[in-house]
Design a protein around this motif. Structure first.
Motif, PDB file in Angstrom:
ATOM      1  N   ASN A 104       5.709  13.498  -7.040  1.00 39.57           N
ATOM      2  CA  ASN A 104       5.207  13.284  -8.401  1.00 39.57           C
ATOM      3  C   ASN A 104       6.348  13.414  -9.413  1.00 39.57           C
ATOM      4  N   PRO A 105       7.104  12.350  -9.694  1.00 37.53           N
ATOM      5  CA  PRO A 105       6.994  11.013  -9.086  1.00 37.53           C
ATOM      6  C   PRO A 105       7.838  10.857  -7.818  1.00 37.53           C
ATOM      7  N   ILE A 106       8.684  11.868  -7.504  1.00 35.97           N
ATOM      8  CA  ILE A 106       9.532  11.790  -6.324  1.00 35.97           C
ATOM      9  C   ILE A 106       9.463  13.125  -5.578  1.00 35.97           C
ATOM     10  N   SER A 133      18.909  18.125 -10.261  1.00 39.22           N
ATOM     11  CA  SER A 133      18.158  17.941 -11.507  1.00 39.22           C
ATOM     12  C   SER A 133      17.535  16.551 -11.540  1.00 39.22           C
ATOM     13  N   THR A 134      16.254  16.504 -11.894  1.00 35.90           N
ATOM     14  CA  THR A 134      15.550  15.242 -12.085  1.00 35.90           C
ATOM     15  C   THR A 134      14.730  15.342 -13.372  1.00 35.90           C
ATOM     16  N   PRO A 135      14.368  14.220 -13.987  1.00 33.16           N
ATOM     17  CA  PRO A 135      13.606  14.284 -15.243  1.00 33.16           C
ATOM     18  C   PRO A 135      12.309  15.075 -15.141  1.00 33.16           C
ATOM     19  N   ASP A 136      11.629  15.029 -13.977  1.00 31.59           N
ATOM     20  CA  ASP A 136      10.351  15.729 -13.879  1.00 31.59           C
ATOM     21  C   ASP A 136      10.516  17.238 -13.791  1.00 31.59           C
ATOM     22  N   VAL A 167       4.454  19.016  -9.941  1.00 33.41           N
ATOM     23  CA  VAL A 167       5.564  18.080  -9.804  1.00 33.41           C
ATOM     24  C   VAL A 167       6.428  18.440  -8.606  1.00 33.41           C
ATOM     25  N   ALA A 168       6.284  19.683  -8.091  1.00 35.82           N
ATOM     26  CA  ALA A 168       7.036  20.085  -6.912  1.00 35.82           C
ATOM     27  C   ALA A 168       6.344  21.273  -6.249  1.00 35.82           C
ATOM     28  N   HIS A 169       6.451  21.341  -4.933  1.00 37.52           N
ATOM     29  CA  HIS A 169       5.905  22.460  -4.156  1.00 37.52           C
ATOM     30  C   HIS A 169       6.759  22.596  -2.903  1.00 37.52           C
ATOM     31  N   TRP A 170       7.468  23.728  -2.813  1.00 40.04           N
ATOM     32  CA  TRP A 170       8.304  24.025  -1.661  1.00 40.04           C
ATOM     33  C   TRP A 170       7.622  25.102  -0.819  1.00 40.04           C
ATOM     34  N   PRO A 171       7.010  24.775   0.335  1.00 37.80           N
ATOM     35  CA  PRO A 171       6.364  25.789   1.167  1.00 37.80           C
ATOM     36  C   PRO A 171       7.341  26.791   1.780  1.00 37.80           C
ATOM     37  N   LEU A 172       8.616  26.380   1.949  1.00 35.69           N
ATOM     38  CA  LEU A 172       9.672  27.249   2.488  1.00 35.69           C
ATOM     39  C   LEU A 172       9.359  27.704   3.913  1.00 35.69           C
ATOM     40  N   ALA A 202       0.835  -1.205   0.000  1.00 32.62           N
ATOM     41  CA  ALA A 202       0.000   0.000   0.000  1.00 32.62           C
ATOM     42  C   ALA A 202       0.863   1.246   0.000  1.00 32.62           C
ATOM     43  N   GLY A 203       1.984   1.194   0.742  1.00 25.59           N
ATOM     44  CA  GLY A 203       2.877   2.344   0.783  1.00 25.59           C
ATOM     45  C   GLY A 203       3.558   2.608  -0.542  1.00 25.59           C
ATOM     46  N   CYS A 204       3.618   1.582  -1.409  1.00 27.68           N
ATOM     47  CA  CYS A 204       4.276   1.739  -2.709  1.00 27.68           C
ATOM     48  C   CYS A 204       3.268   1.953  -3.836  1.00 27.68           C
ATOM     49  N   SER A 205       2.023   2.148  -3.496  1.00 32.49           N
ATOM     50  CA  SER A 205       1.004   2.328  -4.527  1.00 32.49           C
ATOM     51  C   SER A 205       1.283   3.571  -5.340  1.00 32.49           C
ATOM     52  N   PRO A 206       0.996   3.567  -6.642  1.00 34.54           N
ATOM     53  CA  PRO A 206       1.229   4.758  -7.462  1.00 34.54           C
ATOM     54  C   PRO A 206       0.346   5.909  -7.036  1.00 34.54           C
ATOM     55  N   ALA A 207       0.807   7.134  -7.305  1.00 39.67           N
ATOM     56  CA  ALA A 207       0.044   8.324  -6.948  1.00 39.67           C
ATOM     57  C   ALA A 207      -1.276   8.350  -7.719  1.00 39.67           C
ATOM     58  N   ALA A 208      -2.268   8.950  -7.109  1.00 44.47           N
ATOM     59  CA  ALA A 208      -3.572   9.062  -7.761  1.00 44.47           C
ATOM     60  C   ALA A 208      -3.451   9.918  -9.017  1.00 44.47           C
ATOM     61  N   PRO A 209      -4.230   9.639 -10.054  1.00 49.36           N
ATOM     62  CA  PRO A 209      -4.169  10.439 -11.282  1.00 49.36           C
ATOM     63  C   PRO A 209      -4.502  11.899 -11.005  1.00 49.36           C
ATOM     64  N   CYS A 210      -3.858  12.781 -11.745  1.00 46.77           N
ATOM     65  CA  CYS A 210      -4.112  14.212 -11.595  1.00 46.77           C
ATOM     66  C   CYS A 210      -5.484  14.544 -12.184  1.00 46.77           C
ATOM     67  N   THR A 211      -6.300  15.246 -11.401  1.00 46.76           N
ATOM     68  CA  THR A 211      -7.643  15.614 -11.864  1.00 46.76           C
ATOM     69  C   THR A 211      -7.847  17.123 -11.868  1.00 46.76           C
TER      70      THR A 211
END
Length: 255
Positions: free
Chosen positions: A56-58, A103-106, A36-41, A21-30
């Motif tokens: 998303n994905p990391i 740097s990451t692909p996303d 892909v990233a959010h830094w609250p700082l 369950a912990g490795c389940s893929p992320a829910a589809p974006c709706t």
């Protein structure tokens, strides 16, 4: 003995189910924007990692440079100040203090499916000043993207967006932050969908442009609060908050 084996097997089954369950893929974006990233700082003084809250994905975790997050008025690392939402980080803008995200692909986004957003609080340095926000732009190849602010006049700035070999500018807004806690914050966003580019300031349209085609294809780390290649002019201080990077959801129906 058989009863113990059954209990052991059941326990292992529950453990395996939990791990799966912990490795389940992320829910589809709706939503219209797929982050892909959010830094609250919101990091406190002493923090050695800057959290990304979107897997998303990391998680694209950052590192404060050249040292841990600092308490006001130290600039040994990004400095904690009051933010638009909770805390924020303050940068002198001269390239000596920043957050580095590997740097990451996303983070190598398509030019035609791109969304950047940041809470910004620039000090009023006047015309010819620039204020770094985020940067993954390679001067050598003219490839990638960067967002910064540019001084227009006393107490007035505009957003500048580098994409490939072009730079676009938003309408202007106020710059009057007085660290660590007083002054005006603005939410600046830039959205590119196909060749249609648009700026937003505090949710309102703030200019449009025609975007080039291409895809970010470099291994430069993403910098927050500093620029790999500085524009002409004088650097100026800026506080940053709630930085987000995303892509456009082509299947979003608006429902």
């Amino acid at each position: 003995m058989q009863h113990k084996n059954v209990i052991l097997a059941m326990g292992l089954g529950f453990l395996l189910a939990g791990l799966m369950a912990g490795c389940s893929p992320a829910a589809p974006c709706t939503t219209a924007i797929c982050l892909v990233a959010h830094w609250p700082l919101n990091e406190a003084p002493g923090a050695t990692s800057v959290a990304d809250v979107v897997a998303n994905p990391i998680f694209n975790q950052g590192a404060p440079k050249p040292g841990p997050v600092a308490a006001w008025p130290s600039f040994s690392g990004p400095t904690q100040v009051s933010g638009q939402v909770g805390g924020a980080l303050y940068f002198p803008g001269n390239g000596n203090t920043w957050v580095e995200v590997p740097s990451t692909p996303d983070l190598n986004l398509s030019y035609g499916s791109l969304y950047l957003e940041a809470g910004v609080a620039p000090v009023g340095c006047g015309a010819l000043a620039f204020y770094p926000v985020l940067d993954k732009w390679d001067q050598a190849t003219q490839n990638g993207y960067a967002l910064y602010l540019e001084g227009v006049s006393s107490g007035v700035v505009r957003a500048a967006f580098r994409l490939g070999n072009q730079t676009f500018f938003s309408n202007s807004f106020s710059a009057n932050f007085n660290p660590p806690s007083s002054g005006t914050w603005a939410k600046v966003a830039v959205k590119v969908d196909g060749t249609n580019g648009a700026f937003y300031v505090n949710g309102s349209p703030a200019g449009t442009f025609t975007a080039p085609s291409g895809v970010t294809n470099n291994t430069l780390p993403l910098w927050l609060g500093a620029l790999h290649t500085q524009p002409s002019g004088l650097f100026c201080e800026v506080a940053l908050d709630e930085i987000k990077i995303g892509t456009i959801n082509p299947s979003y129906s608006g429902q």
